[in-house]
Design a protein around this motif. Sequence first.
Motif, mmCIF file in Angstrom:
data_model
loop_
_atom_site.group_PDB
_atom_site.id
_atom_site.type_symbol
_atom_site.label_atom_id
_atom_site.label_comp_id
_atom_site.label_asym_id
_atom_site.label_seq_id
_atom_site.Cartn_x
_atom_site.Cartn_y
_atom_site.Cartn_z
ATOM 1 N N UNK A 22 0.861 -1.174 0.000
ATOM 2 C CA UNK A 22 0.000 0.000 0.000
ATOM 3 C C UNK A 22 0.903 1.230 0.000
ATOM 4 N N UNK A 23 0.619 2.167 -0.895
ATOM 5 C CA UNK A 23 1.402 3.390 -1.023
ATOM 6 C C UNK A 23 0.554 4.580 -0.581
ATOM 7 N N UNK A 24 1.065 5.368 0.343
ATOM 8 C CA UNK A 24 0.350 6.567 0.777
ATOM 9 C C UNK A 24 0.472 7.621 -0.312
ATOM 10 N N UNK A 25 -0.681 8.045 -0.838
ATOM 11 C CA UNK A 25 -0.705 9.049 -1.906
ATOM 12 C C UNK A 25 -1.178 10.408 -1.403
ATOM 13 N N UNK A 26 -1.737 10.419 -0.195
ATOM 14 C CA UNK A 26 -2.215 11.674 0.378
ATOM 15 C C UNK A 26 -2.354 11.512 1.882
ATOM 16 N N UNK A 27 -2.035 12.572 2.610
ATOM 17 C CA UNK A 27 -2.306 12.638 4.042
ATOM 18 C C UNK A 27 -3.142 13.881 4.264
ATOM 19 N N UNK A 28 -4.263 13.728 4.963
ATOM 20 C CA UNK A 28 -5.195 14.844 5.107
ATOM 21 C C UNK A 28 -5.897 14.797 6.461
ATOM 22 N N UNK A 29 -6.357 15.958 6.895
ATOM 23 C CA UNK A 29 -7.200 16.032 8.088
ATOM 24 C C UNK A 29 -8.671 16.135 7.696
ATOM 25 N N UNK A 30 -8.921 16.297 6.397
ATOM 26 C CA UNK A 30 -10.300 16.365 5.897
ATOM 27 C C UNK A 30 -10.857 14.951 5.762
#
Length: 87
Positions: free
Chosen positions: A60-68
């Motif tokens: 699994x590759x993290x493509x985005x980190x968000x608080x939304x």
Amino acid sequence: NSSSPDFKVVALRLYSVPALASDLVLGTPTRSGNNVQITWTGGTAPYAVQTRSSLTTGTWTTVSTTSANRASLPISGASGFIRVVSQ
């Protein structure tokens, strides 16, 4: 022994348990042009949005980190899988 006083031992321990994060539930993904829009409820921010091309193999590759509680990802390849991980 009949001459021993009757007594009962009662023990009580109180614990403070931290609140558990609510379950993260993904909404229905939608397509917008060449992107896929995803939304979710629950969990605890920040969220890691991850993808991989196979459901059962690969990393699994993290493509985005968000608080939304939403993300827009470009569509690439014939198929792909998305997951959201609550941090």
